[in-house]
Design a protein around this motif. Structure first.
Motif, PDB file in Angstrom:
ATOM      1  N   ALA A   9     -11.452   8.364 -64.709  1.00  0.00           N
ATOM      2  CA  ALA A   9     -10.346   8.752 -63.820  1.00  0.00           C
ATOM      3  C   ALA A   9      -9.782   7.563 -63.063  1.00  0.00           C
ATOM      4  N   ASP A  10     -10.636   6.583 -62.805  1.00  0.00           N
ATOM      5  CA  ASP A  10     -10.159   5.390 -62.074  1.00  0.00           C
ATOM      6  C   ASP A  10      -9.618   4.335 -63.038  1.00  0.00           C
ATOM      7  N   ASN A  11      -9.340   4.764 -64.332  1.00  0.00           N
ATOM      8  CA  ASN A  11      -8.779   3.871 -65.345  1.00  0.00           C
ATOM      9  C   ASN A  11      -9.732   2.762 -65.778  1.00  0.00           C
ATOM     10  N   VAL A  12     -11.022   2.943 -65.503  1.00  0.00           N
ATOM     11  CA  VAL A  12     -12.008   1.963 -65.992  1.00  0.00           C
ATOM     12  C   VAL A  12     -12.362   2.347 -67.426  1.00  0.00           C
TER      13      VAL A  12
END
Length: 448
Positions: A9-12
């Motif tokens: 979700a945090d684009n990691v």
């Protein structure tokens, strides 16, 4: 190596990496780690893990089978440990049950044995039990009672069953004590003290259900006679006479000093003979009688006058290398507390025959006022203090007497240290003058 790409979700971005390989024609895969674009395991580390696994496969060792085998072994070990623990717990329970049963059996046997022993316990055994459970908690651990029983009770009824003791046995013990009475020593006090001690022992036995009756109960102390309090006090003329006779009396040098210490400190002869050098402070000029030695069980500190200090210094030159002021001949304990009294008695035979194997100086310490004993010196010292103007209350403190008035004993807060120090000082000065009179150094000193 193959990877499954995931985006959080945090684009990691992360890649879950596995290594696929074949063993015996079968395709297998095993995880080697997870790579992330922000942290995580590096690609190099993933390849290094892959190379290690590849080396195992090349060595004909399947990592998956190895892990499965290790897991099976761990599971087996856990199961074996659990079974062992369960067996140990069960064994412990069985042992505890067996121990409890054995303890009950032992207790029952012990109670039966005690009942048998109690039924035919001898007087000596009863005394030993009384001494162990009660008497030894008293002042001096009941040593005076033990001496009395050894001298008068055990020879008569020591081996007799306690339940078989009757009034006639008790009366026989008291009659034997009376038979030793003399005009000077009627022995009434000894009879009463022995009866009192026996009554306490048999009373204790009644409380413990060791006995059903007290054989001393019907014997009254009043029937034994009236106790006469000894009042012998040496006059100053007799003190001078004692100073003159003591050097040529044939007493041991330590006994001579013991009498002088007793006279100048108003101490008891037993407390004097049991003293330790550790309790003497030459710098502070004090002698402390510890509670375990004091007759009344109370610590007592005596201030030493010049006269008394001089006696301690003389004695220290003779026995200072030992822990005791008055050591015995083996130098392993204090001398017997009765030794000086016996020596003094041997030198006052008057018209009595000389005892066999005792001193031939049978008249060396006879004084004008009649027979005296070391304890009379304590009474003499107290009397001299009063004659010198010391208040009776202060004299009582110097004698370490217990205050009979309970109210005073609890609430009296006055300190007598200064007055007691002055009292001992006055006594020492007077004794010094009388000693000088005895030696001719001060012929003009007046005495009674």
């Amino acid at each position: 190596m193959y990877g499954v790409v995931r985006v959080a979700a945090d684009n990691v971005v992360s890649v879950y990496v596995v290594w696929r390989y074949k063993v015996s024609g079968k395709l297998r895969q095993i995880p080697v780690g997870t790579w992330k674009d922000k942290g995580g395991v590096s690609l190099k580390a993933l390849r290094d893990r892959r190379d290690i696994l590849a080396a195992e496969v090349k060595a004909h060792t399947d990592p998956i089978e190895r892990r499965a085998s290790a897991k099976l072994k761990r599971d087996a070990d856990k199961q074996a440990a659990a079974l062992k623990l369960e067996a140990e717990i069960e064994a412990a329970k069985l042992k505890a049950q067996a121990d409890a049963a054995e303890a009950i059996q032992i207790q029952q046997s012990r109670l039966a044995l005690q009942a048998t022993e109690k039924a035919r316990m001898t007087v000596r055994q009863l005394f030993d039990r009384w001494h162990h459970l009660d008497l030894r908690n008293r002042v001096k651990r009941g040593s005076d009672v033990l001496r009395s029983f050894e001298a008068d009770v055990f020879p008569v009824i020591g081996d007799l069953a306690a339940e078989d003791v009757r009034k006639t046995h008790i009366q026989g013990i008291l009659d034997a004590i009376r038979a030793r009475a003399t005009e000077d020593r009627p022995r009434v006090s000894t009879q009463k003290k022995t009866l009192s001690d026996m009554r306490q022992m048999f009373g204790w036995a009644l409380e413990r259900d060791y006995l059903l009756a007290d054989p001393t109960a019907v014997i009254r102390k009043a029937k034994l006679g009236v106790s006469t309090e000894r009042e012998r006090v040496l006059t100053e003329a007799e003190v001078i006479e004692l100073f003159q006779k003591l050097p040529v009396s044939g007493l041991t040098e330590t006994s001579k000093v013991a009498l002088m210490i007793q006279l100048s400190t108003a101490s008891r002869i037993g407390e004097t003979l049991l003293a330790h050098w550790a309790h003497v402070d030459f710098e502070r000029r004090t002698w402390t009688i510890p509670a375990v030695i004091a007759k009344n069980g109370k610590l007592h500190t005596i201030s030493l006058s010049d006269f008394a200090l001089g006696q301690f210094q003389i004695l220290h030159s003779m026995t200072g290398v030992t822990p005791w002021l008055f050591p015995n001949t083996e130098l392993n304990a204090s001398v017997c507390r009765k030794s000086t009294t016996k020596q003094v008695g041997d030198r006052q035979r008057y018209d009595k025959p000389i005892l066999k194997n005792r001193s031939q100086d049978a008249h060396a310490l006879e004084l004008a006022g009649g027979r005296w004993v070391p304890h009379d010196l304590r009474r003499t010292a107290a009397t001299m203090m009063v004659q010198l103007g010391v208040l009776p209350d202060v004299v009582e403190k110097c004698l370490n007497h217990t205050e009979p008035n309970k109210l005073k004993r609890i609430y009296q807060r006055a300190s007598y240290e200064g007055a007691m120090r002055e009292a001992w000082g006055l006594l020492g000065e007077r004794l010094n003058l009388l000693h000088r009179r005895a030696t001719g150094e001060a012929p003009n000193v007046l005495s009674e």
